[in-house]
Design an enzyme around this catalytic site. Structure first.
Site, PDB file in Angstrom:
ATOM      1  N   ARG A 137     -13.329  -8.991   1.551  1.00  0.00           N
ATOM      2  CA  ARG A 137     -11.907  -8.741   1.284  1.00  0.00           C
ATOM      3  C   ARG A 137     -11.106  -9.992   1.657  1.00  0.00           C
ATOM      4  NH1 ARG A 137      -9.884  -3.481   1.274  1.00  0.00           N
ATOM      5  NH2 ARG A 137      -7.924  -4.505   0.723  1.00  0.00           N
ATOM      6  N   HIS A 171      -7.315   0.739  -6.512  1.00  0.00           N
ATOM      7  CA  HIS A 171      -7.541  -0.119  -5.340  1.00  0.00           C
ATOM      8  C   HIS A 171      -8.197  -1.431  -5.825  1.00  0.00           C
ATOM      9  CE1 HIS A 171      -7.818  -1.306  -1.310  1.00  0.00           C
ATOM     10  NE2 HIS A 171      -8.715  -0.481  -0.834  1.00  0.00           N
ATOM     11  N   GLN A 230     -10.099  -4.039  -3.483  1.00  0.00           N
ATOM     12  CA  GLN A 230     -11.401  -3.594  -2.989  1.00  0.00           C
ATOM     13  C   GLN A 230     -12.488  -3.862  -4.029  1.00  0.00           C
ATOM     14  OE1 GLN A 230     -12.127  -2.140   0.201  1.00  0.00           O
ATOM     15  NE2 GLN A 230     -14.131  -2.798  -0.528  1.00  0.00           N
ATOM     16  N   ARG A 241       0.880  -1.176   0.000  1.00  0.00           N
ATOM     17  CA  ARG A 241       0.000   0.000   0.000  1.00  0.00           C
ATOM     18  C   ARG A 241       0.913   1.219   0.000  1.00  0.00           C
ATOM     19  NH1 ARG A 241      -5.336   1.333   3.502  1.00  0.00           N
ATOM     20  NH2 ARG A 241      -6.106  -0.029   1.845  1.00  0.00           N
ATOM     21  N   ASP A 286     -17.239   7.118  -1.740  1.00  0.00           N
ATOM     22  CA  ASP A 286     -16.003   6.985  -0.962  1.00  0.00           C
ATOM     23  C   ASP A 286     -15.766   8.328  -0.265  1.00  0.00           C
ATOM     24  OD1 ASP A 286     -13.542   6.090   0.008  1.00  0.00           O
ATOM     25  OD2 ASP A 286     -12.513   6.147  -1.926  1.00  0.00           O
ATOM     26  N   CYS A 304     -16.289   1.452   0.431  1.00  0.00           N
ATOM     27  CA  CYS A 304     -15.118   0.621   0.766  1.00  0.00           C
ATOM     28  C   CYS A 304     -14.740   0.732   2.241  1.00  0.00           C
ATOM     29  CB  CYS A 304     -13.942   0.980  -0.136  1.00  0.00           C
ATOM     30  SG  CYS A 304     -13.328   2.661   0.065  1.00  0.00           S
TER      31      CYS A 304
HETATM   32  N1  NVA Z   1      -9.986   6.474  -1.517  1.00  0.00           N
HETATM   33  C1  NVA Z   1      -9.620   6.100  -0.178  1.00  0.00           C
HETATM   34  C2  NVA Z   1      -9.837   4.645   0.044  1.00  0.00           C
HETATM   35  C3  NVA Z   1      -9.482   4.143   1.435  1.00  0.00           C
HETATM   36  C4  NVA Z   1      -9.658   2.662   1.573  1.00  0.00           C
HETATM   37  C5  NVA Z   1      -8.167   6.473   0.070  1.00  0.00           C
HETATM   38  O1  NVA Z   1      -7.347   6.290  -0.839  1.00  0.00           O
HETATM   39  O2  NVA Z   1      -7.849   6.963   1.155  1.00  0.00           O
HETATM   40  N1   CP Z   2     -11.210  -0.332   2.349  1.00  0.00           N
HETATM   41  C1   CP Z   2      -9.939  -0.400   2.790  1.00  0.00           C
HETATM   42  O1   CP Z   2      -8.990  -0.651   2.021  1.00  0.00           O
HETATM   43  O2   CP Z   2      -9.810  -0.209   4.117  1.00  0.00           O
HETATM   44  P1   CP Z   2      -8.463   0.027   4.950  1.00  0.00           P
HETATM   45  O3   CP Z   2      -7.928   1.370   4.567  1.00  0.00           O
HETATM   46  O4   CP Z   2      -8.890  -0.050   6.372  1.00  0.00           O
HETATM   47  O5   CP Z   2      -7.482  -1.064   4.593  1.00  0.00           O
END
Ligand code: NVA
Ligand code: CP
Length: 310
Positions: A293, A136, A139, A109, A225, A265
């Site tokens: 997930r 992502h 997800q 990540r 989101d 998500c």
């Molecule tokens: N769009 C959000 C998703 C978090 C799971 C982010 O990138 O922070």
């Molecule tokens: N939806 C998702 O990826 O959640 P986290 O940021 O908690 O991993």
């Protein structure tokens, strides 16, 4: 799979797999989930190690990958920027060369997609995108599996995207192109999806609407989101003003199909991108989405490490 095997695959974007591979993965996820629910031990990844590298915060991604790998008989190494040399500017290529000699699979990540692509290019083992600024895919894998569980095939259906043209929106577009459905997108001005960045070529996979109500009309799934994704916190105040009308509420759900689902998500901000009535209401499947997930990523790791079963 042996290092350097030409069959080795990474999962860096949704479009890395074909529709037929997704059909296989969804079937495996269903099988793996059923065994899990029946407390049946299934450990095809004994002696395999997953390295998880987090440069941004996580709850779901960490727990689902970590629990999933242990449940399949393997083990996990957890690294963050702060507690590894990654935070002290060791080149990503060097980190990839070293880490991938010691483990069997890597989940990352991070911020720029270019960073995970650079890691994968120098990795001897499969690399999975656990979220970047651009995409992502894990997800959306879980979201589509959840849709199929509740409503059957997503092919030909309409998904309404209400909110930021972010990593989730881009990935929905890729999924629509790969699996044959349409995304109705409504974002505030200045936060549009960029089809080039999303990496889609077929303009029929999405339609843009100025008003979120229009995007929701007739949709089989309404999804949104956070207004501010991780890494964009400096824009928070500006975004709060721009996104105020992009809150999924009962009125938006009312113009969608009567049996439309709501997805997010998570983490969610009730009263910002979605009302509490919608996210905690009867059309919301957000908890199934989060649980899935675990199951889809177990299927994904099995596929990347062992290929097709049976
Ligand atoms: N769009 C959000 C998703 C978090 C799971 C982010 O990138 O922070
Ligand atoms: N939806 C998702 O990826 O959640 P986290 O940021 O908690 O991993």
């Amino acid at each position: 799979m042996k290092p350097g095997n030409s069959l080795m695959k990474h999962y860096l974007q949704f479009k890395d797999f074909r529709a037929e591979e997704y059909a296989y993965l969804f079937e495996r996820a269903r099988n793996i989930k059923t065994r899990f629910k029946n407390y049946e031990k299934y450990q095809p990844l004994v002696d395999r190690t997953l390295a998880m590298i987090f440069e941004k915060a996580s709850t779901r991604t960490r727990v689902s990958f970590e629990a999933g790998m242990y449940q399949m008989g393997g083990s996990v190494v957890h690294l963050t920027t702060g507690d590894s040399q990654l935070g002290r500017a060791e080149p990503v290529e060097d980190s990839a060369r070293v880490i991938s000699r010691m483990v069997d699979i890597v989940m990352i990540r991070t911020y720029e997609q270019a960073k995970i692509e650079g890691f994968a290019a120098h990795s001897r083992v499969p690399v999975i995108n656990g979220l970047t600024n651009e995409y992502h895919p894990c997800q959306i894998l879980a979201d589509i599996f959840t849709f199929i569980e509740h409503r059957g095939s997503i092919q030909g259906k309409v998904v309404a995207w209400v909110g930021d043209g972010n990593n989730m929106a881009n990935t929905w577009l890729q999924a629509a192109e790969t699996l044959g459905f349409t995304v109705h997108v409504s974002t505030p001005s200045g936060y549009e999806v960029d089809p080039q960045l999303a990496g889609v070529r077929d303009s029929r996979c999405f339609k843009v609407f100025n008003h979120p109500m229009q995007a929701c009309e007739g949709a089989h799934l309404v999804t949104t989101d956070v207004w501010t994704s991780m890494g964009y916190e400096a824009e928070n105040e500006e975004r709060r003003k721009a996104f105020v009308d992009w809150c999924v509420d009962d009125e938006m759900m009312a113009v969608a199909q009567p049996d439309a689902l709501f997805m997010h998500c998570l983490p969610a901000h009730r009263g910002e991108e979605v009302t509490a009535e919608v996210i905690d209401g009867p059309q919301s499947v957000v908890w199934d989405e989060a649980e899935n997930r675990l199951h889809v990523q177990k299927a994904l790791m099995e596929y990347l490490l062992l290929g097709r079963i049976g």
